[in-house]
Design a protein around this motif. Structure first.
Motif, short mmCIF file in Angstrom:
data_model
loop_
_atom_site.label_atom_id
_atom_site.label_comp_id
_atom_site.label_asym_id
_atom_site.label_seq_id
_atom_site.Cartn_x
_atom_site.Cartn_y
_atom_site.Cartn_z
N ASP A 73 -103.88 -17.47 17.05
CA ASP A 73 -104.88 -16.50 16.59
C ASP A 73 -104.27 -15.17 16.20
OD1 ASP A 73 -106.89 -18.34 16.96
OD2 ASP A 73 -107.70 -17.43 18.79
N THR A 74 -103.07 -14.89 16.72
CA THR A 74 -102.41 -13.63 16.39
C THR A 74 -101.52 -13.77 15.16
OG1 THR A 74 -102.40 -13.18 18.77
CG2 THR A 74 -101.15 -11.69 17.41
N GLY A 75 -101.39 -14.99 14.64
CA GLY A 75 -100.66 -15.17 13.40
C GLY A 75 -99.56 -16.21 13.42
N ASN A 100 -111.41 -14.17 16.22
CA ASN A 100 -110.08 -14.59 16.66
C ASN A 100 -109.86 -16.01 16.15
OD1 ASN A 100 -109.77 -12.17 17.97
ND2 ASN A 100 -109.99 -12.99 20.03
N GLY A 156 -106.80 -18.53 13.86
CA GLY A 156 -105.52 -18.65 13.19
C GLY A 156 -105.67 -18.67 11.69
N THR A 157 -104.65 -18.23 11.00
CA THR A 157 -104.69 -18.25 9.53
C THR A 157 -104.85 -19.67 9.01
OG1 THR A 157 -103.28 -16.28 9.47
CG2 THR A 157 -103.44 -17.60 7.45
N SER A 213 -108.22 -12.64 12.75
CA SER A 213 -107.15 -12.06 13.58
C SER A 213 -105.77 -12.53 13.15
CB SER A 213 -107.39 -12.37 15.05
OG SER A 213 -107.34 -13.78 15.28
N GLY A 214 -105.66 -13.82 12.77
CA GLY A 214 -104.36 -14.34 12.38
C GLY A 214 -103.78 -13.62 11.17
N ARG A 215 -104.65 -13.18 10.28
CA ARG A 215 -104.19 -12.42 9.11
C ARG A 215 -103.88 -10.97 9.48
NH1 ARG A 215 -109.34 -14.03 5.33
NH2 ARG A 215 -108.92 -16.28 5.07
N GLY A 238 -102.96 -9.82 12.58
CA GLY A 238 -101.91 -9.67 13.56
C GLY A 238 -102.34 -9.06 14.87
#
Length: 208
Positions: free
Chosen positions: A50-52, A110, A112-113, A135-137, A139
């Motif tokens: 989810d953070t990238g 939240n 992932g990309t 969120s993935g985009r 960061g």
């Protein structure tokens, strides 16, 4: 107070259910799933995504790092869409009703990309947002205050003009601290009543 200028939806457990444990219970049994989740923090793995972090590569890395659970860890990738289901029809109808009324509708999620892009191929509603804050985009994940600040800067709207719903109290608290209007999601009917109270929809439009 004037009506909100934009409505912001969380996605997981607001527009579609997100229950990885339910899928694992069905595939490997509850007892084995409980052992797996006790030994391997798959939600932490998902937070990295989810953070990238890349989806497949991250799952593969965790599977290789934990060979005793490798096949179970790979379920997270191979059956991901089953975890992100079913759609919550009442919430999707509210999203559609707001768009029909010309109300700007954003997502703040939240996600992932890679998984967001995949979900867009599976569910039409995932393509319905005027702005999608993923969120993935970006960061950064909720409830980090930075993600809310990034939304404000991008959309250019005053914080108090944003109406946000999320199923997690910590995410709601973070938005409230930035003076957003908030609604803790606990079912589409309650969210519908809030949209009516904010004079964004009539009861009929909200399906009440």
């Amino acid at each position: 107070m004037s009506r909100p200028q934009a409505v912001i939806f969380d996605i997981g457990n607001v527009l579609a259910e997100w229950h990885p444990e339910r899928v694992y219970d069905r595939l490997i049994g509850r007892e084995r799933r409980e052992r797996l989740f006790a030994e391997i923090d798959l939600h932490w793995m998902n937070a990295a995504i989810d953070t990238g972090a890349p989806f497949l590569a991250t799952v593969e890395e965790w599977a290789e790092d934990h060979p005793e659970w490798s096949s179970e860890i790979r379920i997270w990738h191979d059956r991901w869409i089953d975890m992100f289901s079913p759609v919550i029809p009442g919430s999707v109808r509210l999203l559609d009703a707001l768009r029909t009324k010309g109300v700007p509708v954003f997502a703040l999620t939240n996600f992932g990309t890679d998984t967001f892009a995949y979900a867009q191929t599976q569910y039409d509603f995932m393509n319905s947002f005027d702005r999608a804050y993923v969120s993935g985009r970006m960061g950064v994940i909720k409830p980090d205050p930075r993600i809310y600040e990034m939304v404000e800067k991008d959309c250019g709207l005053p914080p108090e003009s944003l109406l946000f719903t999320d199923d997690r109290a910590d995410n709601i608290a973070a938005a409230t601290s930035r003076r957003w209007r908030t609604h803790l999601f606990d079912g589409w009917q309650g969210w519908a009543r809030r949209l009516v109270a904010e004079e964004l929809l009539t009861e009929k439009e909200a399906g009440l």
